[in-house]
Design a protein around this motif. Structure first.
Motif, PDB file in Angstrom:
ATOM      1  N   LEU A  95      -2.896  -0.229   1.766  1.00  0.00           N
ATOM      2  CA  LEU A  95      -3.316   0.332   0.472  1.00  0.00           C
ATOM      3  C   LEU A  95      -2.631   1.675   0.217  1.00  0.00           C
ATOM      4  O   LEU A  95      -2.221   1.981  -0.903  1.00  0.00           O
ATOM      5  N   LYS A  96      -2.488   2.436   1.288  1.00  0.00           N
ATOM      6  CA  LYS A  96      -1.818   3.738   1.142  1.00  0.00           C
ATOM      7  C   LYS A  96      -0.368   3.528   0.677  1.00  0.00           C
ATOM      8  O   LYS A  96       0.135   4.241  -0.187  1.00  0.00           O
ATOM      9  N   LEU A  97       0.264   2.505   1.255  1.00  0.00           N
ATOM     10  CA  LEU A  97       1.650   2.209   0.887  1.00  0.00           C
ATOM     11  C   LEU A  97       1.731   1.719  -0.569  1.00  0.00           C
ATOM     12  O   LEU A  97       2.645   2.062  -1.312  1.00  0.00           O
ATOM     13  N   LYS A  98       0.750   0.913  -0.941  1.00  0.00           N
ATOM     14  CA  LYS A  98       0.709   0.400  -2.311  1.00  0.00           C
ATOM     15  C   LYS A  98       0.553   1.564  -3.297  1.00  0.00           C
ATOM     16  O   LYS A  98       1.219   1.611  -4.329  1.00  0.00           O
ATOM     17  N   LYS A  99      -0.295   2.490  -2.920  1.00  0.00           N
ATOM     18  CA  LYS A  99      -0.514   3.657  -3.792  1.00  0.00           C
ATOM     19  C   LYS A  99       0.782   4.449  -3.943  1.00  0.00           C
ATOM     20  O   LYS A  99       1.116   4.930  -5.022  1.00  0.00           O
ATOM     21  N   ARG A 100       1.525   4.521  -2.857  1.00  0.00           N
ATOM     22  CA  ARG A 100       2.756   5.301  -2.869  1.00  0.00           C
ATOM     23  C   ARG A 100       3.879   4.588  -3.632  1.00  0.00           C
ATOM     24  O   ARG A 100       4.593   5.189  -4.409  1.00  0.00           O
ATOM     25  N   LEU A 101       4.002   3.267  -3.404  1.00  0.00           N
ATOM     26  CA  LEU A 101       5.183   2.556  -3.915  1.00  0.00           C
ATOM     27  C   LEU A 101       4.919   1.723  -5.163  1.00  0.00           C
ATOM     28  O   LEU A 101       5.843   1.417  -5.910  1.00  0.00           O
ATOM     29  N   ALA A 102       3.671   1.314  -5.360  1.00  0.00           N
ATOM     30  CA  ALA A 102       3.382   0.437  -6.509  1.00  0.00           C
ATOM     31  C   ALA A 102       1.977   0.740  -7.041  1.00  0.00           C
ATOM     32  O   ALA A 102       1.121  -0.144  -7.061  1.00  0.00           O
ATOM     33  N   PRO A 103       1.756   1.974  -7.477  1.00  0.00           N
ATOM     34  CA  PRO A 103       0.392   2.366  -7.867  1.00  0.00           C
ATOM     35  C   PRO A 103      -0.168   1.490  -8.989  1.00  0.00           C
ATOM     36  O   PRO A 103      -1.378   1.283  -9.057  1.00  0.00           O
ATOM     37  N   ASP A 104       0.730   0.940  -9.838  1.00  0.00           N
ATOM     38  CA  ASP A 104       0.253   0.107 -10.950  1.00  0.00           C
ATOM     39  C   ASP A 104      -0.402  -1.186 -10.461  1.00  0.00           C
ATOM     40  O   ASP A 104      -1.129  -1.840 -11.207  1.00  0.00           O
ATOM     41  N   LEU A 105      -0.079  -1.559  -9.213  1.00  0.00           N
ATOM     42  CA  LEU A 105      -0.626  -2.821  -8.695  1.00  0.00           C
ATOM     43  C   LEU A 105      -1.999  -2.652  -8.058  1.00  0.00           C
ATOM     44  O   LEU A 105      -2.642  -3.635  -7.688  1.00  0.00           O
ATOM     45  N   ASP A 159      -9.119  -2.252  -4.625  1.00  0.00           N
ATOM     46  CA  ASP A 159      -8.290  -1.414  -3.737  1.00  0.00           C
ATOM     47  C   ASP A 159      -8.723   0.051  -3.852  1.00  0.00           C
ATOM     48  O   ASP A 159      -8.893   0.746  -2.836  1.00  0.00           O
ATOM     49  N   ILE A 160      -8.879   0.499  -5.082  1.00  0.00           N
ATOM     50  CA  ILE A 160      -9.221   1.916  -5.308  1.00  0.00           C
ATOM     51  C   ILE A 160     -10.581   2.216  -4.692  1.00  0.00           C
ATOM     52  O   ILE A 160     -10.763   3.229  -4.015  1.00  0.00           O
ATOM     53  N   ASP A 161     -11.493   1.276  -4.892  1.00  0.00           N
ATOM     54  CA  ASP A 161     -12.830   1.451  -4.330  1.00  0.00           C
ATOM     55  C   ASP A 161     -12.771   1.550  -2.798  1.00  0.00           C
ATOM     56  O   ASP A 161     -13.405   2.407  -2.195  1.00  0.00           O
ATOM     57  N   LYS A 162     -11.947   0.667  -2.202  1.00  0.00           N
ATOM     58  CA  LYS A 162     -11.840   0.690  -0.737  1.00  0.00           C
ATOM     59  C   LYS A 162     -11.242   1.994  -0.236  1.00  0.00           C
ATOM     60  O   LYS A 162     -11.610   2.498   0.820  1.00  0.00           O
ATOM     61  N   MET A 163     -10.274   2.517  -1.017  1.00  0.00           N
ATOM     62  CA  MET A 163      -9.656   3.764  -0.573  1.00  0.00           C
ATOM     63  C   MET A 163     -10.613   4.940  -0.724  1.00  0.00           C
ATOM     64  O   MET A 163     -10.651   5.831   0.112  1.00  0.00           O
ATOM     65  N   GLU A 164     -11.355   4.904  -1.822  1.00  0.00           N
ATOM     66  CA  GLU A 164     -12.262   6.036  -2.075  1.00  0.00           C
ATOM     67  C   GLU A 164     -13.498   5.986  -1.188  1.00  0.00           C
ATOM     68  O   GLU A 164     -14.001   7.018  -0.776  1.00  0.00           O
ATOM     69  N   HIS A 165     -13.979   4.768  -0.949  1.00  0.00           N
ATOM     70  CA  HIS A 165     -15.172   4.627  -0.104  1.00  0.00           C
ATOM     71  C   HIS A 165     -14.889   3.628   0.996  1.00  0.00           C
ATOM     72  O   HIS A 165     -15.261   2.465   0.872  1.00  0.00           O
ATOM     73  N   PRO A 166     -14.208   4.071   2.045  1.00  0.00           N
ATOM     74  CA  PRO A 166     -13.973   3.147   3.163  1.00  0.00           C
ATOM     75  C   PRO A 166     -15.293   2.492   3.542  1.00  0.00           C
ATOM     76  O   PRO A 166     -16.324   3.175   3.585  1.00  0.00           O
TER      77      PRO A 166
END
Ligand code: ADP
Ligand code: MG
Length: 231
Positions: free
Chosen positions: A181-191, A196-203
């Protein structure tokens, strides 16, 4: 295919065509090798700091080699070719670019699904990578296959009755997926999906947070404890 075992380490080193990383402090030489038309990558701690080399490097080599042996045959993990000594081993060369060098918005969803698949496979074989938050450890081929390198921080699944060990392993499993998810945020944030956002914000569990920190600290400890500061 070359019989890499039959070639001395000195000769291998003389056939370096590029330096991915030069040895310093706790870092090994990582050299691209070309010998009679075949490619390989040498990871060699011979020229790292003396104390680090003597005390820690053999343990790191053991750990990484053990993981590569365990993962032999998994798509997305380089094959181990040969272990020269306690400091140096040779692996399959991946024709790819480190994710840290890839342009934003060039990867599609399928890439991230493939990366999860590679993780499913390595976890199934009882290994977690533990250092995928460093984007230099994911290589991406021109046809967008992810390859994982640098298993130096990896851990192995514990035996069935070692509940603590198994719990820790599960934390690192989560941490590996968190790195996708971290990589997705870095390379393809639109995806990024809402999920995903929920998982990143609230592991989902406190465990994942611990797993992330621990993933960093394994490397931090081994890197920093026994080496002179080089900066
Ligand atoms: N099998 C490989 N094929 C191609 N390039 C590699 C391979 N292994 C490592 N590299 C390159 O070398 C770099 C450093 O290797 P790595 O194993 O991550 O060493 P370090 O422990 O110093 O981070 C990687 O980021 C990658 O660019
Ligand atoms: Mg690395």
């Amino acid at each position: 295919m070359i019989d890499w075992q039959s070639i001395d380490l000195d000769v291998i080193r003389q056939h370096a065509t590029a330096t991915h990383r030069k040895a310093h402090g706790s870092r090994p030489d990582v050299l691209q090798i070309r010998y009679e038309g075949d490619e390989a990558v040498l990871k060699d701690y011979t020229y790292s700091d003396t104390w680090f080399r003597r005390l820690i490097a053999p343990l790191l080599v053991l750990r990484e080699v053990r993981a590569l042996k365990q993962l032999n045959g998994v798509t997305g993990v380089p094959q181990l070719y040969f272990v020269y000594n306690r400091y140096a081993f040779l692996v399959e060369s991946v024709n790819g670019v480190a994710a840290s060098q890839v342009q934003k918005n060039t990867l599609d969803n399928e890439f991230f699904e493939r990366m999860k698949k590679v993780l499913d496979n390595i976890h199934e074989k009882g290994v977690t990578h533990c250092d995928l938050r460093s984007a230099g450890n994911t290589l991406i081929t021109p046809d967008h296959q992810p390859w994982l390198v640098d298993f130096v921080a990896s851990i192995h699944q514990s035996s069935r009755w070692n509940f603590v060990g198994r719990w820790i392993f599960d934390q690192f499993v989560e941490a590996d997926y968190g790195a996708v998810l971290k990589l997705k945020k870095r390379l393809a944030p639109d995806l990024l999906t809402d999920d995903d956002i929920d998982k990143m914000e609230h592991p989902r569990s406190i465990a994942e947070k611990i797993g992330r920190k621990a993933g960093r600290s394994v490397r931090y400890i081994t890197r920093n404890l026994f080496t002179k500061k080089t900066k």
